[in-house]
Design a protein around this motif. Structure first.
Motif, PDB file in Angstrom:
ATOM      1  N   GLU A 165      -1.750 -12.791   1.819  1.00 25.79           N
ATOM      2  CA  GLU A 165      -1.703 -14.198   1.931  1.00 25.79           C
ATOM      3  C   GLU A 165      -2.756 -14.827   1.062  1.00 25.79           C
ATOM      4  N   ALA A 166      -3.671 -14.120   0.697  1.00 25.65           N
ATOM      5  CA  ALA A 166      -4.655 -14.892  -0.415  1.00 25.65           C
ATOM      6  C   ALA A 166      -4.423 -14.643  -1.728  1.00 25.65           C
ATOM      7  N   TRP A 167      -3.630 -13.601  -2.201  1.00 20.24           N
ATOM      8  CA  TRP A 167      -3.351 -13.237  -3.365  1.00 20.24           C
ATOM      9  C   TRP A 167      -2.222 -13.953  -3.993  1.00 20.24           C
ATOM     10  N   PRO A 168      -2.110 -14.576  -5.140  1.00 22.02           N
ATOM     11  CA  PRO A 168      -0.862 -15.266  -5.693  1.00 22.02           C
ATOM     12  C   PRO A 168       0.424 -14.244  -5.720  1.00 22.02           C
ATOM     13  N   GLU A 169       1.600 -14.574  -5.636  1.00 19.59           N
ATOM     14  CA  GLU A 169       2.711 -14.088  -5.527  1.00 19.59           C
ATOM     15  C   GLU A 169       2.975 -12.978  -6.404  1.00 19.59           C
ATOM     16  N   ASP A 170       2.530 -13.241  -7.731  1.00 16.79           N
ATOM     17  CA  ASP A 170       2.749 -12.328  -8.644  1.00 16.79           C
ATOM     18  C   ASP A 170       1.937 -11.295  -8.681  1.00 16.79           C
ATOM     19  N   ARG A 171       0.676 -11.342  -7.783  1.00 12.75           N
ATOM     20  CA  ARG A 171      -0.194 -10.179  -7.900  1.00 12.75           C
ATOM     21  C   ARG A 171      -0.271  -9.495  -6.459  1.00 12.75           C
ATOM     22  N   ARG A 172       0.231 -10.242  -5.272  1.00 15.17           N
ATOM     23  CA  ARG A 172       0.075  -9.329  -4.145  1.00 15.17           C
ATOM     24  C   ARG A 172       0.642  -7.999  -3.947  1.00 15.17           C
ATOM     25  N   LYS A 173       1.548  -7.730  -4.637  1.00 13.04           N
ATOM     26  CA  LYS A 173       2.198  -6.339  -4.415  1.00 13.04           C
ATOM     27  C   LYS A 173       1.449  -5.323  -5.022  1.00 13.04           C
ATOM     28  N   MET A 174       0.695  -5.474  -5.965  1.00 11.80           N
ATOM     29  CA  MET A 174      -0.222  -4.547  -6.622  1.00 11.80           C
ATOM     30  C   MET A 174      -1.514  -4.527  -5.844  1.00 11.80           C
ATOM     31  N   GLY A 175      -1.897  -5.755  -5.417  1.00 15.47           N
ATOM     32  CA  GLY A 175      -2.918  -5.801  -4.434  1.00 15.47           C
ATOM     33  C   GLY A 175      -3.034  -5.075  -3.406  1.00 15.47           C
ATOM     34  N   ALA A 176      -1.559  -4.893  -2.770  1.00 14.40           N
ATOM     35  CA  ALA A 176      -1.247  -4.055  -1.454  1.00 14.40           C
ATOM     36  C   ALA A 176      -1.879  -2.544  -2.011  1.00 14.40           C
ATOM     37  N   GLY A 177      -1.447  -2.092  -3.162  1.00 19.07           N
ATOM     38  CA  GLY A 177      -1.813  -0.903  -3.496  1.00 19.07           C
ATOM     39  C   GLY A 177      -3.099  -0.698  -3.773  1.00 19.07           C
ATOM     40  N   TYR A 178      -3.687  -1.417  -4.240  1.00 19.91           N
ATOM     41  CA  TYR A 178      -5.275  -1.616  -4.620  1.00 19.91           C
ATOM     42  C   TYR A 178      -6.122  -1.525  -3.070  1.00 19.91           C
ATOM     43  N   LEU A 179      -5.750  -2.242  -2.146  1.00 22.65           N
ATOM     44  CA  LEU A 179      -6.210  -2.447  -1.065  1.00 22.65           C
ATOM     45  C   LEU A 179      -6.164  -1.033  -0.356  1.00 22.65           C
ATOM     46  N   GLN A 180      -4.923  -0.346  -0.413  1.00 23.34           N
ATOM     47  CA  GLN A 180      -4.717   0.982   0.144  1.00 23.34           C
ATOM     48  C   GLN A 180      -5.866   2.093  -0.188  1.00 23.34           C
ATOM     49  N   THR A 181      -6.042   1.944  -1.574  1.00 27.02           N
ATOM     50  CA  THR A 181      -6.973   3.055  -2.110  1.00 27.02           C
ATOM     51  C   THR A 181      -8.389   3.075  -1.342  1.00 27.02           C
ATOM     52  N   GLY A 182      -8.602   1.974  -0.769  1.00 23.60           N
ATOM     53  CA  GLY A 182      -9.828   1.773  -0.234  1.00 23.60           C
ATOM     54  C   GLY A 182      -9.882   2.895   1.081  1.00 23.60           C
ATOM     55  N   TYR A 183      -9.029   3.211   1.702  1.00 22.49           N
ATOM     56  CA  TYR A 183      -8.959   4.014   2.871  1.00 22.49           C
ATOM     57  C   TYR A 183      -9.346   5.425   2.404  1.00 22.49           C
ATOM     58  N   TYR A 184      -8.810   5.719   1.283  1.00 25.15           N
ATOM     59  CA  TYR A 184      -8.696   7.066   0.978  1.00 25.15           C
ATOM     60  C   TYR A 184      -9.975   7.275  -0.128  1.00 25.15           C
ATOM     61  N   ALA A 185     -10.374   6.242  -0.607  1.00 23.50           N
ATOM     62  CA  ALA A 185     -11.805   6.268  -1.066  1.00 23.50           C
ATOM     63  C   ALA A 185     -12.717   6.500  -0.222  1.00 23.50           C
ATOM     64  N   GLY A 186     -12.594   6.052   1.044  1.00 22.52           N
ATOM     65  CA  GLY A 186     -13.509   6.337   2.440  1.00 22.52           C
ATOM     66  C   GLY A 186     -13.512   7.833   2.636  1.00 22.52           C
ATOM     67  N   PHE A 187     -12.112   8.523   2.588  1.00 29.33           N
ATOM     68  CA  PHE A 187     -12.146   9.950   2.829  1.00 29.33           C
ATOM     69  C   PHE A 187     -13.184  10.623   1.957  1.00 29.33           C
ATOM     70  N   PHE A 188     -12.959  10.161   0.476  1.00 32.23           N
ATOM     71  CA  PHE A 188     -13.973  10.665  -0.344  1.00 32.23           C
ATOM     72  C   PHE A 188     -15.298  10.613  -0.258  1.00 32.23           C
ATOM     73  N   LEU A 189     -15.591   9.423   0.158  1.00 30.58           N
ATOM     74  CA  LEU A 189     -16.962   9.078   0.469  1.00 30.58           C
ATOM     75  C   LEU A 189     -17.435  10.089   1.749  1.00 30.58           C
ATOM     76  N   ALA A 190     -16.447  10.020   2.781  1.00 33.08           N
ATOM     77  CA  ALA A 190     -17.077  10.937   3.855  1.00 33.08           C
ATOM     78  C   ALA A 190     -17.245  12.482   3.382  1.00 33.08           C
ATOM     79  N   ALA A 191     -16.311  12.990   2.493  1.00 33.98           N
ATOM     80  CA  ALA A 191     -16.473  14.313   2.171  1.00 33.98           C
ATOM     81  C   ALA A 191     -17.855  14.445   1.272  1.00 33.98           C
ATOM     82  N   ALA A 192     -17.851  13.551   0.518  1.00 34.83           N
ATOM     83  CA  ALA A 192     -19.205  13.517  -0.371  1.00 34.83           C
ATOM     84  C   ALA A 192     -20.578  13.461   0.505  1.00 34.83           C
ATOM     85  N   LEU A 193     -20.628  12.503   1.579  1.00 34.51           N
ATOM     86  CA  LEU A 193     -21.690  12.458   2.467  1.00 34.51           C
ATOM     87  C   LEU A 193     -21.831  13.718   3.320  1.00 34.51           C
ATOM     88  N   ASN A 194     -20.372  14.587   3.559  1.00 32.70           N
ATOM     89  CA  ASN A 194     -20.802  15.659   4.583  1.00 32.70           C
ATOM     90  C   ASN A 194     -21.372  16.778   3.381  1.00 32.70           C
TER      91      ASN A 194
END
Length: 439
Positions: free
Chosen positions: A151-180
């Motif tokens: 809703e916040a991002w402009p129409e011509d950018r929100r699709k790629m924004g969805a891909g960028y957003l989803q990387t966060g969850y798996y960056a969290g996996f990577f962060l958890a692995a590094a912390l472990n």
């Protein structure tokens, strides 16, 4: 020097026309991304510390810490976590009623507090309760973060924004692995859960710095007559019933497939590393490295997905990712896991599994396109929650199969079958390529 082609000029023109993001949109995205990253970190911490935590807590709870009991208790606790995730649909109606940012902050605060409390657990039952409530918070973050960015991002950018957003969850996996690999190896499983308190800071920043989306505010003004109607009831009216059910089924397939592979991946790697001659310490570190590689593969898969979805459509893209997930899960757990020297091919297949696990980015892009603003968060939260309830049931089944078959690989490999259901259901979903986000 080569002259630019027509395609090069078209790409350059498209980039030049992209709507610039304002400060609020940038701040909001990073707040949602950070919350989703820490969400992924918190949810995967459990998988990484499962064995040491239960080895300590089972004797205190009156049970022997045998491999079978650790596996069974781990499945039960993870199922409780998934039930908490399932109950997170409560956040959707709240966000449609009170706004995206306040409720997003509340989800982050909830999962952070209960993840931190898990560090104080003295029995497996206490750990189970804390993981249940952490699941309630974690489950709501994706729906609200995805709704906010759409809703916040402009129409011509929100699709790629969805891909960028989803990387966060798996960056969290990577962060958890590094912390472990560092904190977990040095200070133990309780320290890993304490790190989970950090998202409290993010929730405060989200609440203070992120502006509510214009689409939600306009919907509040434009539809005062429906303000108090049940958004949960609306997503099952004649207009939305079919797409709600189809989206929930597809998300159920994705959740069962990815979580079966991802949650049991550290245990599988530890078994293979031990079989290869590594001691317990080195095997745990190898599990962290494998998790990091899985995460990198998934991040690449998330970034590759939006352009594919724009080119060939949402349905075909999901079908490609589902086929890739099914093949990689079957090969990793049904073949590589049983090789005499299976550690390297297993980890290589994990990277492939991770790439196709990026299918979740499609839902961040696709679900908001299927529902209007006043019910968007409710629909997103409901569809993501149903799969978690089913996933909890499946997880009990997997735990029982592991216990009875006395092997980890085959039960996980069999979850690849669920993607056949997904492939059969995909044609029933609406194709929204080229359509703007509905108001």
């Amino acid at each position: 020097m080569a002259m630019p082609t027509t395609l090069d000029r078209q790409i350059s023109a498209t980039r030049a026309k992209r709507t610039p993001l304002n400060r609020s949109q940038i701040t909001g995205f990073w707040g949602a991304w950070a919350g989703w990253t820490l969400d992924g970190m918190d949810s995967f911490i459990y998988a990484l510390v499962l064995a040491p935590a239960l080895t300590e807590l089972l004797p205190r709870s009156g049970y022997a810490a045998t491999p079978a009991n650790v596996g069974l208790a781990g499945s039960i606790l993870f199922a409780l976590f998934l039930v908490g995730w399932g109950l997170s649909f409560i956040w959707g109606p709240l966000a449609d009623r009170f706004g995206r940012t306040k409720v997003l902050a509340a989800t982050i605060f909830t999962f952070a507090i209960f993840t931190g409390l898990a560090a104080t657990a003295h029995t497996v039952w206490e750990l189970g309760i804390y993981r249940f409530f952490a699941g309630v918070g974690i489950g709501g973050e994706w729906a609200l973060a995805g709704t906010y960015v759409a809703e916040a991002w402009p129409e011509d950018r929100r699709k790629m924004g969805a891909g960028y957003l989803q990387t966060g969850y798996y960056a969290g996996f990577f962060l958890a692995a590094a912390l472990n690999y560092t904190i977990g190896a040095a200070f133990g499983w309780r320290a890993m859960f304490l790190v989970g308190l950090f998202p409290v800071v993010v929730s405060i920043l989200v609440l203070m710095r992120v502006k509510e989306t214009d689409k939600w505010e306009r919907a509040e003004v434009a539809t005062p007559h429906v303000k108090h109607q049940s958004s949960l009831k609306t997503i099952f009216n004649a207009q939305y019933r079919k797409r709600t059910i189809v989206a929930a089924v597809l998300l159920t397939v994705a959740i069962i497939g990815l979580w079966a592979g991802a949650v049991y991946e550290p245990s599988a790697v530890i078994q293979l590393a031990t079989k290869a001659g590594m001691d317990k310490h080195d095997a745990a570190r190898m599990a962290s490295i494998a998790t990091g590689l899985l995460s990198i593969g998934t991040i690449v898969g998330c970034l590759a997905l939006p352009p594919m979805a724009e080119k060939i459509g949402r349905r075909k893209t999901l079908a490609v990712y589902f086929v890739g997930m099914a093949a990689s899960i079957a090969l990793a757990f049904g073949w590589a896991f049983y090789l005499p020297n299976g550690l390297v091919p297993f980890i290589a297949l994990l990277v492939v599994l991770g790439f196709f696990g990026g299918n979740f980015a499609l839902f961040s892009l696709w679900l908001p396109e299927q529902f209007e603003t006043r019910i968007r968060a409710t629909a997103f939260a409901f569809c993501t929650s149903v799969g978690r309830f089913v996933g909890a049931i499946v997880n009990f089944g997997i735990g029982a199969m592991v216990l009875n078959m006395k092997t980890l690989g085959v039960p996980i490999a069999l979850t690849a079958i669920v993607f056949l259901v997904g492939l059969a259901v995909i044609p029933l979903a609406p194709e929204t390529r080229g359509q703007e986000l509905p108001n």
